[in-house]
Design a protein around this motif. Structure first.
Motif, short mmCIF file in Angstrom:
data_model
loop_
_atom_site.label_atom_id
_atom_site.label_comp_id
_atom_site.label_asym_id
_atom_site.label_seq_id
_atom_site.Cartn_x
_atom_site.Cartn_y
_atom_site.Cartn_z
N GLY A 109 -22.91 6.83 25.28
CA GLY A 109 -21.42 7.43 24.74
C GLY A 109 -20.46 6.21 24.89
O GLY A 109 -19.73 5.91 23.96
N MET A 110 -20.62 5.31 25.84
CA MET A 110 -19.88 3.94 25.69
C MET A 110 -20.24 3.27 24.57
O MET A 110 -19.27 2.60 24.11
CB MET A 110 -19.88 3.51 27.09
N THR A 122 -18.16 11.56 28.20
CA THR A 122 -18.15 10.43 27.56
C THR A 122 -19.23 10.19 26.46
O THR A 122 -18.71 9.99 25.26
CB THR A 122 -18.69 9.09 28.46
N PHE A 123 -20.26 11.11 26.47
CA PHE A 123 -21.22 10.94 25.73
C PHE A 123 -20.65 11.85 24.05
O PHE A 123 -20.79 11.52 23.13
CB PHE A 123 -22.60 11.72 26.11
N SER A 163 -23.47 -1.15 21.28
CA SER A 163 -22.13 -1.44 20.66
C SER A 163 -22.26 -2.65 19.54
O SER A 163 -21.43 -2.51 18.51
CB SER A 163 -21.43 -2.18 21.92
N PHE A 174 -25.88 -0.48 26.75
CA PHE A 174 -24.49 -0.36 26.32
C PHE A 174 -23.97 -1.54 25.28
O PHE A 174 -23.52 -1.37 24.07
CB PHE A 174 -23.36 -0.49 27.49
N SER A 207 -18.17 1.91 17.23
CA SER A 207 -17.13 2.71 16.23
C SER A 207 -16.16 1.85 15.98
O SER A 207 -15.65 1.62 14.73
CB SER A 207 -16.84 4.24 16.71
N PHE A 222 -17.58 8.53 16.81
CA PHE A 222 -18.49 7.92 15.87
C PHE A 222 -18.67 8.53 14.70
O PHE A 222 -18.62 8.12 13.50
CB PHE A 222 -20.16 7.75 16.43
N LEU A 232 -21.28 3.98 21.67
CA LEU A 232 -20.87 4.49 20.57
C LEU A 232 -19.17 4.38 20.17
O LEU A 232 -18.92 4.28 19.13
CB LEU A 232 -21.16 6.09 20.66
N ILE A 233 -18.71 4.54 21.38
CA ILE A 233 -17.35 4.43 21.07
C ILE A 233 -16.66 3.06 20.79
O ILE A 233 -16.07 2.54 20.01
CB ILE A 233 -16.43 4.66 22.70
N GLY A 277 -18.19 9.82 22.48
CA GLY A 277 -18.50 8.78 21.97
C GLY A 277 -19.17 9.50 20.52
O GLY A 277 -18.94 8.72 19.37
N CYS A 327 -28.06 3.31 16.36
CA CYS A 327 -27.67 3.44 17.64
C CYS A 327 -28.72 3.66 18.76
O CYS A 327 -28.84 3.14 19.93
CB CYS A 327 -26.32 3.86 17.87
#
Length: 267
Positions: free
Chosen positions: A161-162, A248-249, A91, A87, A168, A256, A164-165, A252, A112
């Motif tokens: 997913g987390m 979530t994935f 990030s 994560f 971004s 993104f 990528l959020i 994300g 990523c």
């Protein structure tokens, strides 16, 4: 859905770049360190020993529901390190590779994904140590270990997913980078990493808890895969966690994709 398929095709086309970046990240991680990859063993072992000392000598906890406390804690730490390190790496990946992004075009998602390589190597090394510990405690490897790839897949999707959020938005809002260590630190204690879910699975707030923190179900499933006859997991909680992980994935990926074109403006 067509966008996601297109992204997949772009990544598949530039697969060699993905491999090159992954090798680079692994090399940089342990470059100029005397112990090298041995740190993948030292970190989880040291953490486990600290909590063993605290539980046995301070809190006077002898075992966890009849299962070796060493296996319960070590499996939890392996899981958490895999999620948390992945994560954090994802990030920060866009900002760290800002110079590369501003010079040439390629699917930014590759950066990523490649950042997961180091955490995966650390996990594999840690699993080898876990197996040695398992045998040393006179425990046997059971067929549930074949479910481990599923546990890793859903954890990876949630971590990605987390990541990528946050990746971004962190390009523009750098304050988010300060929040990430806090999320990891506090998340460690509100997730059953060095304890189990057995004490609160029957609580009235548990269904809400597993929706808010799917990692709680994932870590128990991870232990179920590794610890012989480990029953402390909720099948319903696992289904909820898988749903949240997939949601979530894709969220994300969508965020993104929306933000990707503006990365260069803020780097």
């Amino acid at each position: 859905m067509n966008k996601f398929i297109t992204k997949y095709k772009e990544i598949n086309k530039d697969y060699e770049l993905l491999v090159i970046l992954a090798k680079r990240d692994i090399s940089v991680r342990y470059k100029q360190t005397f112990l090298g990859i041995a740190w993948a063993i030292i970190r989880p072992m040291a953490t486990m020993l600290v909590f063993l000392f605290a539980f046995k000598n301070v809190a006077n906890i002898k075992d966890f529901s009849g299962y070796p406390i060493q296996l319960v804690i070590f499996a939890g730490i392996l899981f958490w390190n895999y999620f948390a390190n992945g994560f954090q790496s994802i990030s920060q990946s866009i900002l760290i590779n800002g110079n590369l992004i501003s010079k040439v075009y390629f699917p930014r998602l590759i950066i990523c994904i490649s950042s997961l390589a180091v955490t995966l190597v650390d996990l594999l090394v840690g699993l080898i140590v876990y197996m040695i510990l398992l045998i040393g405690l006179d425990q046997t490897i059971t067929e549930t270990i074949f479910l481990l790839p599923l546990a890793l897949l859903v954890t990876t999707l949630f971590s990605l997913g987390m990541g990528l959020i946050f990746a971004s938005f962190a390009v523009k809002y750098r304050d988010l980078l300060q929040a990430i260590p806090l999320i990891v630190q506090y998340g460690f204690f509100v997730t059953p990493i060095v304890y189990t879910s057995s004490e609160f699975m029957g609580k009235s707030w548990y269904p809400i808890y597993i929706w808010l923190n799917p990692l709680a179900s994932f870590v128990e499933f991870f232990r179920f895969c590794l610890i012989p006859n480990y029953p402390i997991y909720s099948l319903n909680g696992l289904f909820v966690a898988i749903f949240v992980s997939i949601l979530t994935f894709f969220l994300g990926l969508w965020i993104f994709d929306v933000k990707e074109d503006s990365f260069v403006d803020h780097l």
